[in-house]
Design a protein around this motif. Sequence first.
Motif, short mmCIF file in Angstrom:
data_model
loop_
_atom_site.label_atom_id
_atom_site.label_comp_id
_atom_site.label_asym_id
_atom_site.label_seq_id
_atom_site.Cartn_x
_atom_site.Cartn_y
_atom_site.Cartn_z
N ARG A 71 0.81 -1.22 0.00
CA ARG A 71 0.00 0.00 0.00
C ARG A 71 0.84 1.27 0.00
O ARG A 71 0.40 2.31 -0.43
CB ARG A 71 -0.89 0.03 1.24
CG ARG A 71 -2.07 -0.89 1.16
CD ARG A 71 -2.80 -0.86 2.46
NE ARG A 71 -4.06 -1.55 2.41
CZ ARG A 71 -4.86 -1.67 3.45
NH1 ARG A 71 -4.51 -1.16 4.61
NH2 ARG A 71 -5.99 -2.30 3.34
N TYR A 335 -0.39 -1.23 14.50
CA TYR A 335 -1.42 -1.93 13.74
C TYR A 335 -1.66 -3.33 14.29
O TYR A 335 -2.79 -3.83 14.24
CB TYR A 335 -1.01 -2.02 12.26
CG TYR A 335 -2.19 -2.20 11.35
CD1 TYR A 335 -2.95 -1.11 10.95
CD2 TYR A 335 -2.57 -3.46 10.90
CE1 TYR A 335 -4.04 -1.27 10.14
CE2 TYR A 335 -3.67 -3.63 10.08
CZ TYR A 335 -4.40 -2.52 9.71
OH TYR A 335 -5.49 -2.67 8.91
N ARG A 346 -0.89 -7.01 6.39
CA ARG A 346 -0.22 -5.74 6.67
C ARG A 346 1.13 -5.95 7.34
O ARG A 346 2.08 -5.26 7.04
CB ARG A 346 -1.12 -4.87 7.54
CG ARG A 346 -2.35 -4.36 6.88
CD ARG A 346 -2.08 -3.18 5.96
NE ARG A 346 -1.45 -3.57 4.70
CZ ARG A 346 -2.10 -4.18 3.70
NH1 ARG A 346 -3.38 -4.41 3.79
NH2 ARG A 346 -1.47 -4.50 2.60
N GLU A 349 3.55 -6.65 4.71
CA GLU A 349 3.94 -5.45 3.97
C GLU A 349 4.89 -4.59 4.79
O GLU A 349 5.93 -4.14 4.30
CB GLU A 349 2.71 -4.62 3.60
CG GLU A 349 3.08 -3.46 2.69
CD GLU A 349 2.13 -2.29 2.78
OE1 GLU A 349 0.97 -2.49 3.18
OE2 GLU A 349 2.56 -1.18 2.43
N TYR A 350 4.54 -4.37 6.05
CA TYR A 350 5.38 -3.50 6.87
C TYR A 350 6.75 -4.11 7.09
O TYR A 350 7.75 -3.39 7.14
CB TYR A 350 4.68 -3.20 8.20
CG TYR A 350 3.40 -2.40 8.04
CD1 TYR A 350 3.29 -1.48 7.01
CD2 TYR A 350 2.33 -2.58 8.88
CE1 TYR A 350 2.13 -0.76 6.83
CE2 TYR A 350 1.16 -1.86 8.71
CZ TYR A 350 1.06 -0.95 7.69
OH TYR A 350 -0.08 -0.24 7.51
#
Lengths: 461, 192
Positions: A71, A335, A346, A349-350
Amino acid sequence: MIDQIIQMTLNLDMPQMSVLEWIITLGKFAFVFIPLAFIVVMIFMERKGASLIQDRLGPNRSALPVFGGLRFFGFVHNFTDGIKLFTKETFIPTYAHKVWYVVAPGIGFLVAFLTPAVIPWFAPLTWWTGDHISQVSGMIIDSDTGILLMFALSSLSIYGTAMSAWASNSKYALLGGMRATAMMISYEVSMGLSLMGIFLLAGSFNLQHIVAWQEAHVWGIFVQPVAFFVFLTSMIAETGRAPFDVAESESEIVAGYHLEYSAMRFGLFYMGEYAHIVIASIIIATLFLGGYAIPFVSTDLLRAHVDIALALCLGGLGTMIGGFHLMVRRWKKVYATMGAKDAGTRNREYSFLQFTSGVASPVVLALAVAVFFLLNPMAATTVDGTPIFPAWVSIAAAAVQVVVLIAKAFLFCWIWIWVRWTLPRFRYDQVMSLGWKILLNLALVNLVVTAIIAKLVTGVR
Amino acid sequence: MAKVIQRRSLTLLERSYLWEIIKGMGTTFKHLFRNFKNPEKMQLMSYPEVEVQTPQNYRGSHRLMKRPDGEPRCVACYMCSTACPARCITIEAEPSSDPRIEKKPRKFEIDWLVCVFCGLCEEACPVDAIRMDTRKVAISHYTRKEFIADMPRLLNWDPKDFPANDAQSQKAPGGKQNQQAKQIWGLEVKHS
């Protein structure tokens, strides 16, 4: 060789230029794309700035379909917006004037390509070729008309607005176009007059000379604070952004002049507005914040220590990537505690962003250290009392100066966003009274006072 | 007596507008800095990834209450469809097979596109057969037909999703008090 061909074919009286000079002279045209490159970052900056000011996260859902969805904290939205605008139906209203309706959005966008031509992106490049000194200006058009040409070009964008308003054949669009035109007329006056003070001090309309004057003396914002305020306000009004966005105020006239536009024709208006802001930011940075000049460092000093300057630039980049790394690590933890359904995706991704930035930051910092120790600017040869450096030193120093100018422009871009999300919209009559009754008078008084003080201090001009 | 509020006239600094703008920009920058520094302190929820917990008494989508044997509790009295201001409830009655009860619904449909979620149906119900406490507030479908909730959908709920002290829900099949309630219900049948 190239110049010989041109000379033969066109029979022009061209100066003798080496191949490197030709490459740089033609390569400078790439600077017209800088406002466009800015737009991508600026839309992201606007969205994130607005959302954080309003205590929210901002759009962050569109993702690149790799690694289970990257993202980039909403940066991908720019590209999805582009895809949307390009693939939408381009609609033309039945009663619109077809030709002008189609032509109008391009005008404002075209201006964005023309105006960077007169901005000095770096100090004039000078180097010793062996028998003579080569010199290339930092502007695409090195003309003494300078800023006047720039104003003439940037004023053209109002034709796009007025034309679109008239061609749309819609009441709201016409009202918006009328308002935009009236604002343009009102604020152009104080905008031009506010700058007369600094022209008086620098003694030239050429932006290169104005920057050189600021480099030698002091930044324009310190000698002309009133002019800075008036010019900034006029420029915000000129770009038609909040609090001066009466031309497209959605509570009164729906969307103003681009009401009838859809798809990429609207996109051109949208991008033209941002490009206008970027150009305005670069002009203000050039006129009042010393342009490409680094405070207390002259161009000769920069060239003599270009290794340190490059190392500092790379060091700054490395530090920023490191800061991003820390930010991602922090947000990853936050998160994970939210209990979201997509926590796994997520987290992946992070982790990816964290790993990439965690590797990139030390690499760039190591590169900075390597540049500091390994790069060795050659000693200058002194010609007629001025030091002349090899070509690559001049070019490296120019790159640093471009980075400095872009950093300053970003500061002003941020002020545009900051003001927009702070202030409510002015009423139309308030906009007019501010323009004619306050800013114009301030600009005139500033000009007179500057003239008197300049006469007393210098006694020359 | 009305209180007269003395309006203070603006000072010169305030009338200059510039200082107030700088103060306002300071406020927005304070928010920006605070949210950038502590993103977890922002009062927000990453919907729809994070489930929103609406309170138990919030009027969400409907459900039909069940008897201990799983039959709908509704007696097809038309009170709810009469009370409904949006006229979204359609009921068709048929004779009940249970000798203690006169009627039961053959068809019970609620059109959620028409419903205004006012809660008058659950107020009107004499036998506590219709409730709006499912806490499902985001009703989304692809066709209009799917928004019309028929009886199987309205009866499709699990007592585990409702609090233990909600006795009427726990008496339904699968609930904590179901066995007990079934016995009482069955005994009464024997005696009638």
